[in-house]
Design a protein around this motif. Structure first.
Motif, short mmCIF file in Angstrom:
data_model
loop_
_atom_site.label_atom_id
_atom_site.label_comp_id
_atom_site.label_asym_id
_atom_site.label_seq_id
_atom_site.Cartn_x
_atom_site.Cartn_y
_atom_site.Cartn_z
N THR A 16 0.84 -1.19 0.00
CA THR A 16 0.00 0.00 0.00
C THR A 16 0.88 1.24 0.00
OG1 THR A 16 -1.67 -1.22 1.24
CG2 THR A 16 -1.88 1.18 1.22
N ASP A 17 0.54 2.21 -0.87
CA ASP A 17 1.32 3.45 -0.89
C ASP A 17 0.73 4.47 0.08
OD1 ASP A 17 -0.85 4.72 -2.15
OD2 ASP A 17 0.15 4.89 -4.09
N SER A 71 9.36 1.35 3.57
CA SER A 71 9.68 1.38 5.01
C SER A 71 8.57 0.68 5.77
CB SER A 71 9.82 2.83 5.49
OG SER A 71 8.54 3.41 5.69
N PRO A 72 8.81 0.40 7.06
CA PRO A 72 7.75 -0.23 7.85
C PRO A 72 6.65 0.74 8.30
CG PRO A 72 9.86 -0.28 9.05
CD PRO A 72 10.08 0.46 7.77
N ASP A 73 6.78 2.02 7.94
CA ASP A 73 5.81 3.03 8.36
C ASP A 73 4.43 2.78 7.77
OD1 ASP A 73 7.69 4.76 9.80
OD2 ASP A 73 8.54 5.13 7.80
N LYS A 74 3.41 3.18 8.52
CA LYS A 74 2.03 3.08 8.04
C LYS A 74 1.80 4.13 6.94
CE LYS A 74 0.05 0.56 11.64
NZ LYS A 74 0.81 -0.62 11.37
N PRO A 75 0.84 3.87 6.02
CA PRO A 75 0.57 4.82 4.93
C PRO A 75 0.32 6.25 5.41
CG PRO A 75 -0.56 2.77 4.50
CD PRO A 75 0.01 2.66 5.89
N GLU A 76 -0.34 6.42 6.56
CA GLU A 76 -0.63 7.76 7.08
C GLU A 76 0.66 8.53 7.37
OE1 GLU A 76 -3.55 4.83 7.41
OE2 GLU A 76 -1.83 4.86 8.77
N LYS A 77 1.64 7.85 7.95
CA LYS A 77 2.92 8.51 8.25
C LYS A 77 3.65 8.82 6.94
CE LYS A 77 7.14 8.24 10.99
NZ LYS A 77 7.99 7.40 11.84
N LEU A 78 3.56 7.92 5.97
CA LEU A 78 4.20 8.16 4.68
C LEU A 78 3.57 9.38 4.00
CD1 LEU A 78 4.58 4.50 3.37
CD2 LEU A 78 6.32 5.94 4.47
#
Length: 165
Positions: A16-17, A71-78
């Motif tokens: 997911t982007d 990265s392991p970050d969630k889409p919201e943080k991205l």
């Protein structure tokens, strides 16, 4: 997982982007893809690397390359990362680190002299046929894009300086 080498088939993935859309490596067959793995959005080294890739994106695309940052970050943080830094590259979320493990970009590494488990800053270039063209592990955040351009024999013309939003 063993590190990937040139000629290996790049592991397929769908992630997911930052906009909530699904992006699959197979969607990019026929193009060269730079897949880079970084530990965390909105941190100094990762920001520098993402800005360098964004600054180079136009010339990389002109040379036939697409760039995916994982990265392991969630889409919201991205999404916050993209907005804050004015990023133009595709940012993908791998929260369970499954793709990172398939690409040997997660595991033991040295951090401040200690052995820890985490994201290994890595870049894998996948050719038009889905094969690994180049695999680099334990890369430095600063200067990596310039080195990668040199390794890929791309013209190293000066890029426009990045001015984040």
């Amino acid at each position: 997982m063993e590190r990937l080498s040139p000629g290996d088939t790049a592991p397929e993935f769908t992630l997911t982007d930052d906009r909530g859309e699904q992006v699959a490596l197979s969607d990019l067959l026929g193009r060269k893809v730079i897949v880079y793995f970084y530990p965390a959005a909105l941190t100094p080294g990762c920001t520098k690397q993402a800005c360098d890739f964004s600054d180079s994106l136009e010339s990389l695309r002109a040379a036939g390359y697409e760039v995916l940052g994982i990265s392991p970050d969630k889409p919201e943080k991205l999404a916050k990362f993209r907005e804050k830094e004015g990023l133009t590259i595709t940012l993908l979320s791998d929260p369970d680190k499954r793709v990172m493990q398939q690409y040997a970009a997660f595991g033991e590494k040295k951090l401040y002299g200690k052995t820890v488990e985490g994201v290994i800053r890595s870049t894998v270039v996948v050719d038009e046929d889905g094969k690994v063209f180049l695999a680099q592990y334990n890369v430095k955040a600063t200067g990596h894009v310039a080195k990668l351009r040199k390794d890929l024999a791309l013209n190293n013309a000066e890029e426009e300086p990045h001015n984040g939003a």
